[in-house]
Design a protein around this motif. Structure first.
Motif, mmCIF file in Angstrom:
data_model
loop_
_atom_site.group_PDB
_atom_site.id
_atom_site.type_symbol
_atom_site.label_atom_id
_atom_site.label_comp_id
_atom_site.label_asym_id
_atom_site.label_seq_id
_atom_site.Cartn_x
_atom_site.Cartn_y
_atom_site.Cartn_z
ATOM 1 N N VAL A 49 0.834 -1.209 0.000
ATOM 2 C CA VAL A 49 0.000 0.000 0.000
ATOM 3 C C VAL A 49 0.863 1.251 0.000
ATOM 4 O O VAL A 49 0.646 2.181 -0.795
ATOM 5 C CB VAL A 49 -0.955 0.009 1.206
ATOM 6 C CG1 VAL A 49 -1.586 1.397 1.392
ATOM 7 C CG2 VAL A 49 -2.053 -1.031 1.031
ATOM 8 N N HIS A 186 -9.207 0.220 2.593
ATOM 9 C CA HIS A 186 -8.491 0.090 3.856
ATOM 10 C C HIS A 186 -9.006 -1.135 4.596
ATOM 11 O O HIS A 186 -8.239 -1.910 5.167
ATOM 12 C CB HIS A 186 -8.685 1.351 4.697
ATOM 13 C CG HIS A 186 -7.984 1.333 6.008
ATOM 14 N ND1 HIS A 186 -8.449 0.606 7.089
ATOM 15 C CD2 HIS A 186 -6.845 1.954 6.441
ATOM 16 C CE1 HIS A 186 -7.631 0.782 8.122
ATOM 17 N NE2 HIS A 186 -6.656 1.589 7.755
ATOM 18 N N PHE A 210 -2.788 -0.320 7.531
ATOM 19 C CA PHE A 210 -3.315 -0.885 6.296
ATOM 20 C C PHE A 210 -3.088 -2.398 6.217
ATOM 21 O O PHE A 210 -3.089 -2.956 5.127
ATOM 22 C CB PHE A 210 -2.666 -0.199 5.093
ATOM 23 C CG PHE A 210 -3.267 1.145 4.773
ATOM 24 C CD1 PHE A 210 -4.235 1.276 3.793
ATOM 25 C CD2 PHE A 210 -2.858 2.277 5.456
ATOM 26 C CE1 PHE A 210 -4.790 2.516 3.498
ATOM 27 C CE2 PHE A 210 -3.401 3.516 5.164
ATOM 28 C CZ PHE A 210 -4.375 3.641 4.176
ATOM 29 N N ALA A 213 -5.836 -4.222 4.308
ATOM 30 C CA ALA A 213 -6.231 -3.648 3.023
ATOM 31 C C ALA A 213 -6.417 -4.740 1.963
ATOM 32 O O ALA A 213 -5.771 -5.790 2.016
ATOM 33 C CB ALA A 213 -5.190 -2.632 2.559
#
Length: 301
Positions: A49, A186, A210, A213
């Motif tokens: 991420v 997220h 995250f 995610a």
């Protein structure tokens, strides 16, 4: 900190969570990923991420400074880690009780802007967070098949609601709208993961963590956000959806869709709701869904 050559004079452990997190001085956060709770995936996803968003992102996110592994290659578990900048402010959870209604609505609007920009992130064609539906479809298929067993194990829903699950929960082929492109989620925007300052009104400073995610349906994002960060306040959810531009949230089909994602969530997100709700209001999944998710109905929990 010595490995990448970063200064370290004071170390403070944070509250217990899935993984150990440490605050270093006033500048750094170190997150270690354990073998349990999907640590290998969490490390890979969170690293990806930050690489995907890059240092030039306008989103209020930590900046990744270094990655590594704590132990040598012959260890049973190497404890991969991330070293990130430390965002200013306190968690929403620590400040929520002091927020006025205006503060809460302003917060919801700020989060609406943030999440809209996050979901608009350009995704690669390959890799862990690639722009395709298949991984999310597989994930939701697994959640759908194990839904009844998961809720029986959690023992949060009353028995009569457990019996309603097979007829209520939408299967993935009806739940996921494949006509739209999947987006970066997220997937765990709770009161612990939103940072801000309460100084003359709430100001959002950051979004952290995250590790959960994934790429998928933006409606899945709403579950942790509404039941966690917004404390089930439909006024906040309405303000968020209006700012985000989620017109479908005001249509009749939204309620069952949002409730299906709630029931299919990988965590027992309904536990605080059920614990706080009088038994008389837990007659059916339809009733619970209406009170939680119907933005055209003033009743709430």
């Amino acid at each position: 900190c010595q490995e990448p050559g970063l200064a370290c004079t004071h170390i403070e452990a944070t509250l217990p969570g899935s993984y150990p997190v440490f605050l270093v001085d006033d500048a750094l956060v170190i997150k270690l990923f354990g073998e349990l709770f999907g640590g290998a995936r969490g490390y890979a996803v969170e690293s990806r991420v930050y690489a995907l968003l890059g240092a030039g992102t306008q989103l209020p996110l930590p900046r990744l400074l270094a990655t590594g592994k704590l132990y040598p290659a012959d260890a049973t578990w190497q404890w991969p880690y991330l070293i990130m900048t430390r965002g200013p402010g306190t968690s929403l959870g620590a400040a929520f009780a002091r927020l006025t209604l205006d503060d809460k609505l302003r917060l919801a609007q700020q989060v609406g802007d943030l999440v809209r920009h996050l979901h608009a992130t350009a995704l690669p064609r390959e890799g862990l967070l690639r722009a395709e539906w298949a991984p999310f479809q597989s994930f939701m298929g697994q959640q759908y098949r194990s839904c009844g067993a998961s809720h029986r194990e959690w023992a949060t829903l009353p028995a009569h609601m457990l019996l309603q699950l097979p007829d209520y929960v939408l299967p993935p082929e009806e739940l996921i709208d494949l006509r739209r492109a999947p987006c970066l989620l997220h997937a765990d925007i709770t009161e612990d993961h939103l940072l801000g300052d309460l100084d003359g009104g709430w100001r959002l400073n950051g979004l952290i963590d995250f590790g959960d995610a994934r790429v998928g349906d933006p409606f899945y994002e709403l579950v942790a956000l509404h039941l966690g960060a917004f404390c089930r306040d439909k006024r906040m959810l309405r303000a968020f959806c209006e700012r985000y531009g989620l017109a479908e949230a005001f249509e009749p089909a939204f309620v069952r869709r949002a409730m299906s994602y709630t029931l299919l969530h990988e965590f027992d997100v309904l536990a605080p709701t059920v614990q706080d709700t009088p038994a008389a209001l837990l007659g059916s999944l339809d009733e619970l869904a209406r009170r939680l998710w119907d933005l055209n109905d003033p009743s709430s929990l």
